[in-house]
Write a protein that holds these residues in place. Structure first.
Motif, short mmCIF file in Angstrom:
data_model
loop_
_atom_site.label_atom_id
_atom_site.label_comp_id
_atom_site.label_asym_id
_atom_site.label_seq_id
_atom_site.Cartn_x
_atom_site.Cartn_y
_atom_site.Cartn_z
N SER A 1 -5.19 3.52 -7.32
CA SER A 1 -5.55 2.12 -7.56
C SER A 1 -4.68 1.17 -6.74
N LEU A 2 -3.38 1.46 -6.66
CA LEU A 2 -2.48 0.64 -5.85
C LEU A 2 -2.83 0.73 -4.38
N ARG A 3 -3.17 1.92 -3.91
CA ARG A 3 -3.56 2.10 -2.51
C ARG A 3 -4.82 1.29 -2.22
N ASN A 4 -5.81 1.37 -3.11
CA ASN A 4 -7.05 0.60 -2.92
C ASN A 4 -6.77 -0.90 -2.95
N LEU A 5 -5.90 -1.33 -3.84
CA LEU A 5 -5.55 -2.74 -3.91
C LEU A 5 -4.86 -3.19 -2.63
N GLU A 6 -3.95 -2.37 -2.12
CA GLU A 6 -3.24 -2.71 -0.89
C GLU A 6 -4.20 -2.87 0.28
N MET A 7 -5.25 -2.07 0.33
CA MET A 7 -6.20 -2.12 1.43
C MET A 7 -7.23 -3.25 1.29
N ASP A 8 -7.36 -3.81 0.11
CA ASP A 8 -8.33 -4.87 -0.14
C ASP A 8 -7.65 -6.23 0.03
N SER B 1 8.56 7.47 -5.51
CA SER B 1 9.30 8.27 -4.55
C SER B 1 8.44 9.25 -3.77
N ARG B 2 7.37 9.74 -4.37
CA ARG B 2 6.66 10.81 -3.70
C ARG B 2 5.17 10.51 -3.56
N ARG B 3 4.51 10.27 -4.65
CA ARG B 3 3.06 10.18 -4.62
C ARG B 3 2.55 8.90 -3.99
N CYS B 4 3.29 7.83 -4.08
CA CYS B 4 2.86 6.56 -3.49
C CYS B 4 3.75 6.21 -2.31
N SER B 5 3.93 7.15 -1.43
CA SER B 5 4.81 6.90 -0.30
C SER B 5 4.29 5.77 0.59
N HIS B 6 2.99 5.43 0.49
CA HIS B 6 2.45 4.32 1.27
C HIS B 6 3.07 2.99 0.84
#
Length: 125
Positions: free
Chosen positions: A99-106, A7-12
């Motif tokens: 880690s999820l943000r990095n995975l999404e960008m890779d 809900s908040r920290r992984c809004s991406h």
């Protein structure tokens, strides 16, 4: 996923693909997307409105080995959480979101894990 992360920290992760009603950003509007689902009851709804570029594929029952998300989690655990100890649940959630943000960008890494021929071929049908 922890509620605070979703809900908040992984809004991406709150993207048009996941939540079509939030199409303001149109992050993936010009890409064809496939979401693979298992047969869980909470993955089914007659009132679900899909984005125009999103296609759902349902897996056969009892086939977690076919679920690309399971392989993403395996990769994430192996590469980002192997032999890690966290001081708090907040530290763990921050690391998960990063880690999820990095995975999404890779994109190449994700494609190598989940772009199996039967999934890619579904975009052509």
């Amino acid at each position: 996923m922890p509620a605070s992360c979703a809900s908040r920290r992984c809004s991406h992760l709150d993207t048009p693909a996941v939540r079509p009603e939030r199409r303001g950003g149109r992050l993936y509007d010009y890409q064809n997307l496939v979401m693979v689902l298992d047969g869980a009851g909470w993955h089914q709804s007659a009132s679900l409105r899909l984005a125009h570029n999103l296609r759902l594929l349902t897996l056969p029952p009892y086939s977690p080995e076919l679920n690309p998300v399971e392989h993403l989690w395996d990769d994430l655990r192996e590469k980002s959480f192997h032999n890690r100890v966290f001081d708090s649940i907040d530290a763990l959630e921050r690391h998960l979101c990063d880690s999820l943000r990095n995975l999404e960008m890779d994109h190449q890494r994700v494609r190598s894990i989940v772009a199996w021929p039967w999934i890619s071929d579904s975009l052509l049908n």
